[in-house]
Design a protein around this motif. Structure first.
Motif, short mmCIF file in Angstrom:
data_model
loop_
_atom_site.label_atom_id
_atom_site.label_comp_id
_atom_site.label_asym_id
_atom_site.label_seq_id
_atom_site.Cartn_x
_atom_site.Cartn_y
_atom_site.Cartn_z
N ARG A 1 36.12 23.10 42.84
CA ARG A 1 36.63 24.31 43.36
C ARG A 1 37.59 24.92 42.48
N ARG A 2 38.41 24.27 41.76
CA ARG A 2 39.75 24.48 40.74
C ARG A 2 38.91 25.32 39.59
N LEU A 3 37.72 24.65 39.22
CA LEU A 3 37.18 25.17 38.02
C LEU A 3 36.51 26.64 38.54
N ARG A 4 35.88 26.57 39.61
CA ARG A 4 35.32 27.87 39.96
C ARG A 4 36.33 29.16 40.16
N ASP A 5 37.57 28.68 40.75
CA ASP A 5 38.73 29.61 41.01
C ASP A 5 39.07 29.94 39.78
N THR A 6 39.07 29.09 38.86
CA THR A 6 39.44 29.52 37.29
C THR A 6 38.52 30.69 36.57
N ASN A 7 37.23 30.24 36.75
CA ASN A 7 36.25 31.20 36.35
C ASN A 7 36.47 32.46 37.01
N GLN A 8 36.62 32.56 38.19
CA GLN A 8 36.65 34.02 39.02
C GLN A 8 37.96 34.63 38.53
N HIS A 9 38.92 33.82 38.33
CA HIS A 9 40.26 34.56 38.04
C HIS A 9 40.05 34.92 36.59
N VAL A 10 39.34 34.47 35.75
CA VAL A 10 39.15 34.98 34.21
C VAL A 10 38.18 36.47 34.46
N TYR A 11 37.18 36.47 35.33
CA TYR A 11 36.53 37.52 35.66
C TYR A 11 37.32 38.71 36.23
N ALA B 1 43.88 46.34 39.40
CA ALA B 1 45.00 45.58 39.83
C ALA B 1 44.98 45.72 41.36
N ARG B 2 44.69 46.82 41.88
CA ARG B 2 44.52 46.94 43.35
C ARG B 2 43.68 45.92 43.99
N THR B 3 42.52 45.66 43.62
CA THR B 3 41.48 44.76 43.94
C THR B 3 41.98 43.41 43.80
N ARG B 4 42.80 43.17 42.59
CA ARG B 4 43.34 41.60 42.53
C ARG B 4 44.17 41.30 43.34
N VAL B 5 45.30 42.37 43.86
CA VAL B 5 46.19 41.94 44.93
C VAL B 5 45.50 41.74 46.25
N LEU B 6 44.63 42.51 46.73
CA LEU B 6 43.76 42.49 48.02
C LEU B 6 43.14 41.12 47.81
N LYS B 7 42.39 40.79 46.71
CA LYS B 7 41.82 39.48 47.14
C LYS B 7 42.76 38.24 46.99
N ASN B 8 43.75 38.29 46.24
CA ASN B 8 44.74 37.38 46.43
C ASN B 8 45.50 37.21 47.79
N VAL B 9 45.82 38.50 48.30
CA VAL B 9 46.14 38.17 49.66
C VAL B 9 45.27 37.62 50.88
N ILE B 10 44.03 37.76 50.49
CA ILE B 10 42.80 37.16 51.26
C ILE B 10 42.82 35.78 51.15
N LEU B 11 42.87 35.51 49.65
CA LEU B 11 42.60 34.16 49.29
C LEU B 11 43.66 33.08 50.13
N LEU B 12 45.08 33.75 49.91
CA LEU B 12 46.14 32.98 50.29
C LEU B 12 45.89 32.76 52.22
N ALA B 13 45.63 33.70 52.62
CA ALA B 13 45.23 33.79 54.07
C ALA B 13 44.06 32.77 54.48
N ASN B 14 43.12 32.79 53.63
CA ASN B 14 42.16 31.80 54.02
C ASN B 14 42.47 30.30 53.87
N ARG B 15 43.10 30.25 52.63
CA ARG B 15 43.55 28.77 52.69
C ARG B 15 44.64 28.17 53.38
N HIS B 16 45.55 28.97 53.38
CA HIS B 16 46.88 28.51 53.93
C HIS B 16 47.29 29.18 55.35
#
Length: 220
Positions: free
Chosen positions: A129-139, A146-161
């Motif tokens: 999972r971490r390797l996939r996350d790293t690949n996605q982050h590089v992409y 920048a706006r989309t990266r922030v939105l994705k990060n907010v949603i990721l934190l919400a989904n995980r935690h």
């Protein structure tokens, strides 16, 4: 303590007898906020299971600039990579709040992997999972604004935690604005602009070390 262990993802399929064995080989430790548990390039000597609190995993550039890689919260584990490949720590770990951990020494960790296949399987899945996350982050850093990266990060934190109630996800986050910006790979100014816009549109509401994400408004 057994009830706490049952909430740890790594141990969710273990019996009470197996959980008692985990407790017998682990050392419970509690740390205040701001304690560095290990630093990048340190030799790996222990595996950590987070019972309470939160820990940030991060790296530093040669100029001292910090990059937050991930947020670890209760029920998650970390520190296995250098124990598996025998190489130095690939990142640093620091407590963000009062934190309780189970610490398993390296040689004991290897014995555990040999004797408990379910734990080994779970760790393998987590590394994938971490390797996939790293690949996605590089992409994202290469192709996503920048706006989309922030939105994705907010949603990721919400989904995980986060914890969901209807269309609202609540999540407690001990990361400050600088650390949130580092995770998203944007400047602090860009992060503030996006979060301010989401707040103005009532998609996000903020409290003390907490935010609430309204999925209905996000999808509206």
């Amino acid at each position: 303590m057994i009830e706490l262990l049952k909430k740890v993802q790594l141990f969710e399929s273990l019996s009470n007898e197996q959980l008692h064995h985990i407790l017998s080989i682990a050392n419970k430790q509690t740390f205040p906020p701001g304690i560095v548990l290990f630093q990048e390039n340190d030799p790996g000597s222990a595996f950590y299971i987070l019972l309470k609190g939160s820990v940030k995993i991060y790296t530093r550039s040669t100029s001292g600039e910090e990059k937050v890689l991930s947020l670890i919260q209760a029920g998650e584990s970390f520190g296995e990579l250098s124990l598996l490949d025998g190489r130095p720590r690939s990142a640093s770990a620091q407590t963000l709040e009062s934190t309780s951990l189970l610490v398993i020494a390296g040689h004991t960790f290897h014995d555990l992997l040999r004797n408990q296949f379910e734990i080994t399987r779970h760790i393998m899945a987590e590394l994938c999972r971490r390797l996939r996350d790293t690949n996605q982050h590089v992409y994202d850093l290469t192709f996503v604004d920048a706006r989309t990266r922030v939105l994705k990060n907010v949603i990721l934190l919400a989904n995980r935690h986060g914890s969901r109630s209807g269309n609202v996800i609540s999540i407690k986050v001990a990361l400050n604005y600088d650390e949130l910006a580092q995770m998203a790979g944007v400047t602090k100014q860009a992060l503030s602009q996006v979060l301010r816009d989401l707040e103005d549109r009532h998609i996000l509401t903020f409290g003390l070390n907490e935010y609430k994400l309204d999925l209905a408004r996000l999808n509206g």
